[in-house]
Design an enzyme around this catalytic site. Structure first.
Site: not given
Ligand code: IDP
Ligand code: MG
Length: 149
Positions: A9, A49, A112, A115, A126
């Site tokens: 990212k 997303y 984080n 992805h 994807e």
């Molecule tokens: P993942 O990346 O581990 O698959 P997902 O639930 O698919 O997690 O969420 C996609 C991305 O959205 C996450 O990697 C994170 O960067 C962001 N995200 C998820 N939940 C939150 C939240 O509660 N607050 C802010 N950003 C979030």
């Molecule tokens: Mg995800």
């Protein structure tokens, strides 16, 4: 062979973690079969997303993911979809185990660094969003006989 979609990212690219992240997946033994650098536009970010449309963090997520370059990749290997998810660590870096990518390199859920597809259906969707079939390479590594039976 199983394939998954992985993306460094914008925070990972800006923090110059791309090499470490690629190295981590290489060391594991997974095979890099496609790679490109790009800046997501709004439309691609919303498609990427799509499952999160309507959630409170969605606008911020789209702003962030379009804010700078990403490194989009396809990785291949036995169990690579789940394997990459485990190497990534929990979505919230505060809960990610030490030794995982998010555990080592991140502190906030919205930053984080990586992805990875969460299922075979997501991986197929994807990969197709970012790559044409002919951009995904098939090749043999000299190490394949030591990594894959
Ligand atoms: P993942 O990346 O581990 O698959 P997902 O639930 O698919 O997690 O969420 C996609 C991305 O959205 C996450 O990697 C994170 O960067 C962001 N995200 C998820 N939940 C939150 C939240 O509660 N607050 C802010 N950003 C979030
Ligand atoms: Mg995800």
């Amino acid at each position: 062979m199983e394939k998954t979609f992985v993306m460094v990212k914008p925070d990972g690219v800006m923090r110059q973690l791309t090499g470490k992240i690629i190295g981590y997946l290489e060391q594991k033994g997974f095979k890099l079969v496609a790679l490109k650098m790009l800046i997501l536009d709004q439309a691609l970010a919303e498609q990427h997303y799509a499952e999160h449309v309507g959630k409170s963090f969605f606008p911020g997520l789209v702003d962030f993911i379009t804010s700078g370059p990403v490194v989009a990749m396809v990785w291949e290997g036995p169990g690579v979809i789940k394997g990459v998810r485990e190497l990534m660590g929990a979505t919230n870096p505060a809960e990610a185990l030490p030794g995982t990518i998010r555990g080592q390199f991140a502190v906030a859920i919205s930053r984080n660094v990586i992805h990875g597809s969460d299922s075979p259906v997501s991986a197929e969707r994807e990969i197709a969003l970012y790559f044409k079939p002919e951009e995904i390479l098939a090749y043999t590594r000299p190490t394949d006989i030591w990594l894959v039976e």
